[in-house]
Scaffold this active site. Structure first.
Site, short mmCIF file in Angstrom:
data_model
loop_
_atom_site.label_atom_id
_atom_site.label_comp_id
_atom_site.label_asym_id
_atom_site.label_seq_id
_atom_site.Cartn_x
_atom_site.Cartn_y
_atom_site.Cartn_z
N TYR A 106 34.59 46.70 45.46
CA TYR A 106 33.44 46.09 46.14
C TYR A 106 33.91 45.32 47.38
CZ TYR A 106 29.10 43.44 46.74
OH TYR A 106 27.95 42.89 47.25
N ALA A 107 34.94 44.50 47.22
CA ALA A 107 35.43 43.69 48.33
C ALA A 107 35.96 44.55 49.46
CB ALA A 107 36.51 42.73 47.84
N SER A 149 35.26 47.71 50.16
CA SER A 149 34.20 48.49 50.80
C SER A 149 33.33 47.61 51.69
CB SER A 149 33.34 49.20 49.75
OG SER A 149 32.72 48.27 48.87
N THR A 192 19.66 38.05 42.12
CA THR A 192 19.17 39.42 42.09
C THR A 192 19.64 40.05 40.79
OG1 THR A 192 21.14 40.41 43.11
CG2 THR A 192 19.45 39.56 44.61
#
Length: 251
Positions: free
Chosen positions: A156-157, A159, A191
Site C-alpha cells: 500500500y505504501a 503504491s 471509512t
C-alpha cells in the site's frame, strides 16, 4: 464553493467513503458524475444520493485494472454525459501483512489496483483531454503513508508513494493542454477501509493524539477541497500535494 456547472467528472471507487465525498463535493458545485466501481448495488445507492442534489449521475461497473474496461467506460461516460472535464483516480485497496510474511501475489494484487489502475484511468483521461482540446483536471487520491510508512503496509505504501511521481509527471506533460493534475492526501478518516484501525483503541488513541484537531475526519470534510481540485480553470495550481489531515503531518 467553485462553480462546476457543466463539468463531467469521473470518480473511480466513488460509491463510498472518501470517493463518494469527492463525488458529492463536485455534484454540490454543479458537476455531473460518473461513478466507476465494481459493487453495483452500492453504486446504485450512491447515484441516488447524487441525483438528489439535482445533477446527473451514472454508475458503471468497472475494474480499473482491466485496460479494455477502462477504455470502454470512458466511451460510455462521454456518450452519456458529455466531454470529460475531470478524472478522479480514487479506487484503492490494502492488505496488512508484514514484509517477511508478504506474498508476491498480495504485493502485485495491491499494486494492480492502486498503481496500475491509477495509471490506466489517468492515461485514458489524458488521451481524452488531448483529443478534446478544452483542458481539464486530474485528481489522484494518495495517502499519508507515502510520507511516513507503516508496519504491514509495504504494498500500500509503495503504491501510494509511486502515485506522487505519476501525478507530477502528468502535471508536467499535460500543462500545455491546460490540464491541471494534483494529489489529494487525506488524513485519518472514518471509512470502511480504515474501520479496523479506528476500532482498535490503541491505534485510534495514538493517531488522535498526534492529530492537532484531536479526531479523525468525516468523509464529508473532503467535499469542498474536491470541488476546488476538480476545477479546470485554476490551471496555475498544478503538480501539488494537497494535504488535508487535521495537522497530523506537521505535529
Amino acid at each position: 464553493m467553485n462553480d462546476l456547472t457543466g463539468l463531467v467528472a469521473v470518480v473511480t471507487g466513488g460509491n463510498g467513503g472518501i470517493g463518494l465525498s469527492i463525488a458529492t463535493g463536485i455534484a454540490k458545485a454543479g458537476g455531473s458524475i460518473a461513478l466507476w466501481a465494481r459493487d453495483s448495488a452500492k453504486s446504485a445507492d450512491a447515484v441516488k444520493q447524487l441525483t438528489d442534489l439535482g445533477v446527473k449521475a451514472i454508475a458503471l461497473s468497472v475494474d480499473v485494472t482491466d485496460e479494455a474496461q477502462v477504455a470502454d467506460a470512458m466511451e460510455r461516460t462521454v456518450a452519456e454525459l458529455g466531454p470529460l472535464g475531470c478524472m478522479v483516480s480514487n479506487a484503492g485497496t490494502s492488505e496488512a501483512t508484514l514484509v517477511a510474511d508478504l506474498s508476491f501475489e498480495t504485493w502485485r494484487r495491491v499494486h494492480a489496483v492502486n498503481l496500475d489502475g491509477a495509471f490506466l484511468v489517468c492515461r485514458e483521461a489524458a488521451r481524452r483531454f488531448i483529443a478534446q482540446g478544452n483542458g481539464g483536471s486530474i485528481v489522484v487520491v494518495g495517502s499519508m503513508i507515502s510520507r511516513f510508512g507503516g508496519a504491514g503496509q509495504a504494498p500500500y505504501a509503495s503504491s501510494k508513494t509511486a502515485l506522487l511521481g505519476l501525478t507530477r509527471t502528468l502535471a508536467v506533460e499535460l500543462a500545455r493542454y491546460k490540464v491541471r493534475c494534483n494529489t489529494l492526501i487525506p488524513g485519518w478518516t472514518r471509512t470502511s477501509l480504515s474501520d479496523g484501525g479506528y476500532q482498535d483503541e490503541r491505534t485510534r488513541q495514538a493517531t488522535t493524539a498526534r492529530t492537532p484537531v484531536r479526531r479523525w475526519a468525516d468523509p464529508s470534510e473532503y467535499e469542498e477541497v474536491a470541488a476546488y481540485l476538480a476545477d479546470p480553470s485554476l490551471m496555475f495550481h498544478t503538480g501539488d500535494e494537497v494535504v488535508v489531515d487535521g495537522g497530523y503531518s506537521i505535529f
